[in-house]
Enzyme design. Sequence first.
Site, PDB file in Angstrom:
ATOM      1  N   ASP A   1       9.821 -15.332  -4.892  1.00  0.00           N
ATOM      2  CA  ASP A   1       9.896 -13.615  -4.624  1.00  0.00           C
ATOM      3  C   ASP A   1       9.242 -12.974  -5.741  1.00  0.00           C
ATOM      4  O   ASP A   1       9.274 -11.755  -5.525  1.00  0.00           O
ATOM      5  CB  ASP A   1      11.417 -13.439  -4.586  1.00  0.00           C
ATOM      6  CG  ASP A   1      11.750 -13.343  -3.206  1.00  0.00           C
ATOM      7  OD1 ASP A   1      11.045 -13.088  -2.231  1.00  0.00           O
ATOM      8  OD2 ASP A   1      13.160 -13.552  -2.796  1.00  0.00           O
TER       9      ASP A   1
ATOM     10  N   LYS B   1      12.046 -16.976   7.769  1.00  0.00           N
ATOM     11  CA  LYS B   1      11.553 -17.680   6.683  1.00  0.00           C
ATOM     12  C   LYS B   1      11.596 -19.110   6.962  1.00  0.00           C
ATOM     13  O   LYS B   1      10.418 -19.824   6.775  1.00  0.00           O
ATOM     14  CB  LYS B   1      12.184 -17.242   5.331  1.00  0.00           C
ATOM     15  CG  LYS B   1      11.655 -15.589   4.991  1.00  0.00           C
ATOM     16  CD  LYS B   1      12.654 -15.325   3.862  1.00  0.00           C
ATOM     17  CE  LYS B   1      12.446 -13.918   3.600  1.00  0.00           C
ATOM     18  NZ  LYS B   1      13.326 -13.282   2.621  1.00  0.00           N
TER      19      LYS B   1
ATOM     20  N   GLN C   1      18.500 -14.643  -0.694  1.00  0.00           N
ATOM     21  CA  GLN C   1      18.161 -13.494   0.000  1.00  0.00           C
ATOM     22  C   GLN C   1      19.082 -12.274  -0.242  1.00  0.00           C
ATOM     23  O   GLN C   1      20.572 -12.595  -0.555  1.00  0.00           O
ATOM     24  CB  GLN C   1      18.742 -13.764   1.467  1.00  0.00           C
ATOM     25  CG  GLN C   1      18.393 -12.862   2.508  1.00  0.00           C
ATOM     26  CD  GLN C   1      16.861 -12.342   2.751  1.00  0.00           C
ATOM     27  OE1 GLN C   1      16.231 -13.158   2.578  1.00  0.00           O
ATOM     28  NE2 GLN C   1      16.672 -11.022   2.886  1.00  0.00           N
TER      29      GLN C   1
END
Length: 296
Positions: free
Chosen positions: A121, A54, A98
């Site tokens: 997200d 990412k 994460q």
Amino acid sequence: MSAIIIDGKAIAAKVNAETAAETEKLVREKGVRPGLAVILAGEDPASQVYVSRKVKMCGELGIDSRKILLPADVSQDTLLGIIRDLNNDPAIHGILVQSPAPKQISEQAVVRAIDPRKDVDCFHPENVGKVFLGDLSGFLPCTPWGISVLLAESGISTAGKHAVILGRSAIVGRPMAALLLAKGAGGDATVTICHSRTKDLASFTRQADIVIAALGIPRFLKADMIREGAVVVDVGINRIPAPETKTGSRLVGDVDYEPVAEKAGAITPVPGGVGPMTIAMLMKNTLRAVRMAEQD
Ligand code: NAD
């Protein structure tokens, strides 16, 4: 018949090129460079790989990134404090933590602590709720959105089709259903969700025009479970032992690829299908976050 192979790498590259161009325009015209904070608690090797990918992609597209590494025993209060600081930091437009988080951390508490306008997200209940109500103007769930783009770019319409989703997770199965149910392009499908308690699952997949496999079980979907010409999207990422390879393991999806590809009309491979799209859509959400910050 042999299926069309949907090239997720190529489609993701196209999406990323658009993001890079939009980022450059944003910097040039408004002097704003999108910024993404990526928090990783602990040393899970797979999570480390995802975070590095990412951060690397941000660099390639001109997006600023800030990697925040925390020890596995970080307390929930410390993590929530860091999120609060990032919520108030104007240089940071998107925040992601994460998963999986260490066990002392409540993932729900983390998700709810992130400012919904920075929730790239699309895990915050406010953003999830909007998507389920059919309002697709805000953040969109990265993996399902990537699948929608894969289908659209491959000329596969979902309108009036029967889509059968295998898996009811909050990250893939459920939000995928929401996108397919929304009105308009990429939606208008008739949707069935199957899960671990579904009886006679194959009776559903055999009726499907589109099957989306997101269960996390290697090669679960067999050729006799689909109808001739169906579109098959394989979300699964499973590492299985492969003594013949250098690393001793390899990645397979949730679809028994070769026999299913013989029978399907179109199929996504693993790797090189859905995977590259998830990061591409995360980058697009980071751009959307800049727009949301402007609306303040
Ligand atoms: P999860 O473990 O949270 O959910 C799995 C779902 O499968 C559950 O809802 C469960 O009910 C269902 N299931 C389990 N066994 C079943 C069975 N025998 N029959 C029917 N349904 C069954 O998983 P997830 O987070 O949704 O991920 C699914 C897979 O997709 C994993 O392999 C994961 O690594 C992969 N994944 C890939 C991406 C990507 O970017 N390509 C993103 C997210 C997840």
